[in-house]
Design an enzyme around this catalytic site. Structure first.
Site, mmCIF file in Angstrom:
data_model
loop_
_atom_site.group_PDB
_atom_site.id
_atom_site.type_symbol
_atom_site.label_atom_id
_atom_site.label_comp_id
_atom_site.label_asym_id
_atom_site.label_seq_id
_atom_site.Cartn_x
_atom_site.Cartn_y
_atom_site.Cartn_z
ATOM 1 N N ASN A 179 10.648 5.726 2.361
ATOM 2 C CA ASN A 179 10.375 5.799 3.801
ATOM 3 C C ASN A 179 9.001 5.174 4.035
ATOM 4 O O ASN A 179 7.987 5.791 3.749
ATOM 5 C CB ASN A 179 10.413 7.262 4.261
ATOM 6 C CG ASN A 179 10.021 7.402 5.728
ATOM 7 O OD1 ASN A 179 9.907 6.410 6.456
ATOM 8 N ND2 ASN A 179 9.804 8.637 6.161
ATOM 9 N N TRP A 180 9.027 3.949 4.522
ATOM 10 C CA TRP A 180 7.759 3.228 4.696
ATOM 11 C C TRP A 180 6.928 3.733 5.872
ATOM 12 O O TRP A 180 5.778 3.331 6.037
ATOM 13 C CB TRP A 180 8.038 1.731 4.900
ATOM 14 C CG TRP A 180 8.495 1.013 3.679
ATOM 15 C CD1 TRP A 180 8.723 1.541 2.437
ATOM 16 C CD2 TRP A 180 8.805 -0.385 3.584
ATOM 17 N NE1 TRP A 180 9.144 0.568 1.582
ATOM 18 C CE2 TRP A 180 9.207 -0.626 2.258
ATOM 19 C CE3 TRP A 180 8.786 -1.441 4.490
ATOM 20 C CZ2 TRP A 180 9.578 -1.896 1.811
ATOM 21 C CZ3 TRP A 180 9.160 -2.705 4.053
ATOM 22 C CH2 TRP A 180 9.546 -2.924 2.718
ATOM 23 N N LYS A 181 7.557 4.534 6.738
ATOM 24 C CA LYS A 181 6.868 5.007 7.962
ATOM 25 C C LYS A 181 6.345 3.783 8.734
ATOM 26 O O LYS A 181 7.022 2.759 8.747
ATOM 27 C CB LYS A 181 5.789 6.028 7.613
ATOM 28 C CG LYS A 181 6.363 7.132 6.712
ATOM 29 C CD LYS A 181 5.479 8.321 6.526
ATOM 30 C CE LYS A 181 6.189 9.329 5.621
ATOM 31 N NZ LYS A 181 5.452 10.585 5.483
ATOM 32 N N GLU B 252 7.644 14.278 11.132
ATOM 33 C CA GLU B 252 6.696 13.531 11.972
ATOM 34 C C GLU B 252 7.300 13.238 13.352
ATOM 35 O O GLU B 252 6.578 13.164 14.348
ATOM 36 C CB GLU B 252 6.272 12.237 11.246
ATOM 37 C CG GLU B 252 5.328 12.552 10.094
ATOM 38 C CD GLU B 252 5.360 11.562 8.940
ATOM 39 O OE1 GLU B 252 5.914 10.459 9.087
ATOM 40 O OE2 GLU B 252 4.832 11.915 7.860
ATOM 41 N N GLY C 56 2.396 13.779 2.274
ATOM 42 C CA GLY C 56 1.153 13.012 2.356
ATOM 43 C C GLY C 56 -0.087 13.784 1.937
ATOM 44 O O GLY C 56 -1.208 13.350 2.194
ATOM 45 N N GLU D 209 11.879 18.428 2.790
ATOM 46 C CA GLU D 209 10.492 17.967 2.780
ATOM 47 C C GLU D 209 9.592 19.066 3.355
ATOM 48 O O GLU D 209 9.437 19.155 4.585
ATOM 49 C CB GLU D 209 10.343 16.707 3.635
ATOM 50 C CG GLU D 209 11.191 15.547 3.177
ATOM 51 C CD GLU D 209 10.649 14.208 3.666
ATOM 52 O OE1 GLU D 209 10.377 13.345 2.822
ATOM 53 O OE2 GLU D 209 10.462 14.039 4.885
ATOM 54 N N SER E 210 5.028 14.081 -1.394
ATOM 55 C CA SER E 210 4.111 13.730 -2.481
ATOM 56 C C SER E 210 4.812 13.417 -3.805
ATOM 57 O O SER E 210 4.262 13.672 -4.881
ATOM 58 C CB SER E 210 3.055 14.822 -2.674
ATOM 59 O OG SER E 210 2.264 14.945 -1.505
ATOM 60 N N HIS F 202 12.910 13.671 10.915
ATOM 61 C CA HIS F 202 11.725 13.734 10.055
ATOM 62 C C HIS F 202 10.663 14.597 10.747
ATOM 63 O O HIS F 202 10.517 14.548 11.973
ATOM 64 C CB HIS F 202 11.185 12.326 9.781
ATOM 65 C CG HIS F 202 10.162 12.308 8.692
ATOM 66 N ND1 HIS F 202 8.868 12.711 8.897
ATOM 67 C CD2 HIS F 202 10.250 11.980 7.380
ATOM 68 C CE1 HIS F 202 8.193 12.619 7.756
ATOM 69 N NE2 HIS F 202 9.017 12.180 6.813
ATOM 70 N N GLY G 36 7.489 8.668 0.396
ATOM 71 C CA GLY G 36 6.650 8.023 1.397
ATOM 72 C C GLY G 36 5.677 7.048 0.748
ATOM 73 O O GLY G 36 6.054 5.953 0.320
ATOM 74 N N GLY G 37 4.418 7.454 0.621
ATOM 75 C CA GLY G 37 3.349 6.585 0.134
ATOM 76 C C GLY G 37 3.670 5.809 -1.130
ATOM 77 O O GLY G 37 3.374 4.607 -1.226
HETATM 78 P P1 13P Z 1 4.789 11.197 0.992
HETATM 79 O O1 13P Z 1 5.654 10.818 -0.191
HETATM 80 O O2 13P Z 1 3.797 10.166 1.357
HETATM 81 O O3 13P Z 1 4.230 12.576 0.831
HETATM 82 O O4 13P Z 1 5.797 11.271 2.263
HETATM 83 C C1 13P Z 1 6.963 12.002 2.154
HETATM 84 C C2 13P Z 1 7.805 11.722 3.335
HETATM 85 O O5 13P Z 1 7.504 12.147 4.437
HETATM 86 C C3 13P Z 1 9.000 10.888 3.148
HETATM 87 O O6 13P Z 1 9.832 10.939 4.265
#
Ligand code: 13P
Length: 256
Positions: A14-16, A106, A178, A172, A216, A104, A237-238
Site C-alpha cells: 500500500n503505497w499510500k 487513514e 507507521g 491492521e 510496521s 483503511h 506500507g512503508g
Molecule cells: P506501515 O507498514 O507503514 O506501518 O503501514 C501499514 C499500512 O497501513 C498498510 O496499509
C-alpha cells in the site's frame, strides 16, 4: 480472481500517497522482472489512483505469476454521474484493477469513513467482480481498555449478508501503522483466529478467507509474522516503497 489465490500468501504494497511516474516505473519494472517465479505468493501493488493505469500496463505483461493492481479506495457512488473527484468501481475494473482496499484506518481518521460507507463501497466492488480487501483494527485506547475484539467485531459486521463466498480482510492495529511498533506474535495469533471465527459465523462455512496482517511489517519481521497461524499474508506500507525490502518480504512469504 483465480480460486487458487485463496490458498496463497498475499503480499500487498500500500503505497499510500507516495510515488512518481519515474520512481514507479523503476520499482515496478524491477518487481516484474525479478519476482515472476514467486508462484506461491499473490503479489499486489496499491499505488495512488492516478498511477493505477501506469502500474497495470507494466504488470499485465507478467506471464508466470500475475502481479495484481490494487486500488486504495473507491467511490461510494456507483457507475457514472455528477460526483466531482470520484472514481467508481466500474472505472477501476475498466482499467484492470483486481483488488480494492476498503476502510483503511487513514480513510476513517481523515475522511470519517465508517461502517455504513464501507458497506456501500464493498457492495459496489463486488458488483463489478473485483475483490474487496476490508481493513480492520483497533485503536490504542481500545486495546488498552481490553476492547480490541469488540472493535474489530463491529468493523467486521458489515460482511454479513454480502453476496460472495470470498472474504479478504487486513488486520491492521492502528497503533502499529507507521510506528515501528509491530503487534507481537500472541496478539496477532489471537486476533487472526478471532477474525476467522467471526467471518465464518457471519458468512457461513463455505467462506474462502484470507486474513493479512498490516502494521510496521518489514523485511526483518516478515518471516516471523508469516509463521503465525492464520496469517495469510501482509499489507505493507512503508517497506513496500523500496525494492529490496518489498522483495525480501515477498521472499519470506514464498518460503513460509
Ligand atoms: P506501515 O507498514 O507503514 O506501518 O503501514 C501499514 C499500512 O497501513 C498498510 O496499509
Amino acid at each position: 480472481m483465480n480460486k487458487h489465490l485463496w490458498q496463497q500468501k498475499w503480499v500487498i504494497g500500500n503505497w499510500k500517497m507516495n510515488g512518481s511516474l519515474q520512481e514507479n516505473q523503476q520499482l515496478v519494472q524491477k518487481i516484474h522482472q525479478n519476482l515472476e517465479n514467486m508462484d506461491s505468493v499473490c503479489i499486489g501493488i496499491a499505488p495512488p489512483t492516478v498511477y493505477l493505469s501506469q502500474i497495470h500496463n507494466i504488470v499485465k505483461e507478467t506471464t508466470h505469476n500475475h502481479i495484481h493492481t490494487c486500488a486504495q479506495d473507491v467511490s461510494r457512488f456507483d457507475n457514472k454521474g455528477a460526483y466531482t473527484g470520484e472514481v467508481s468501481a466500474q472505472m477501476l475494473q475498466d482499467i484492470g484493477v483486481n483488488i480494492v482496499l476498503i476502510g483503511h484506518s487513514e480513510r476513517s481518521l481523515y475522511f470519517n469513513e465508517k461502517n455504513d460507507i464501507q458497506r456501500i463501497k464493498i457492495e459496489n466492488v463486488l458488483r463489478t467482480g473485483l475483490t474487496p480487501l476490508l481493513c480492520v483494527g483497533e485503536s490504542i485506547k481500545e486495546r488498552e481498555d481490553g476492547r480490541e475484539k469488540e472493535a474489530v467485531a463491529y468493523q467486521l459486521s458489515i460482511l454479513k449478508g454480502l453476496k460472495t463466498q470470498y472474504f479478504a480482510v487486513a488486520y491492521e492495529p492502528v497503533w502499529a501503522i507507521g510506528t515501528g511498533k509491530v503487534a507481537n506474535k500472541e496478539q496477532i495469533a489471537d486476533m487472526h483466529q478471532f477474525i476467522y471465527d467471526e467471518i465464518l459465523s457471519l458468512t457461513g462455512n463455505n467462506a474462502n478467507i484470507r486474513v493479512l496482517y498490516g502494521g510496521s511489517v518489514n523485511e526483518n519481521n516478515a518471516a516471523e509474522i508469516f509463521s503465525v497461524p492464520h496469517v495469510d499474508g501482509a499489507l505493507v506500507g512503508g517497506a513496500s516503497l523500496k525494492y529490496e525490502s518489498f522483495a525480501n518480504i515477498i521472499n519470506a512469504a514464498q518460503k513460509a
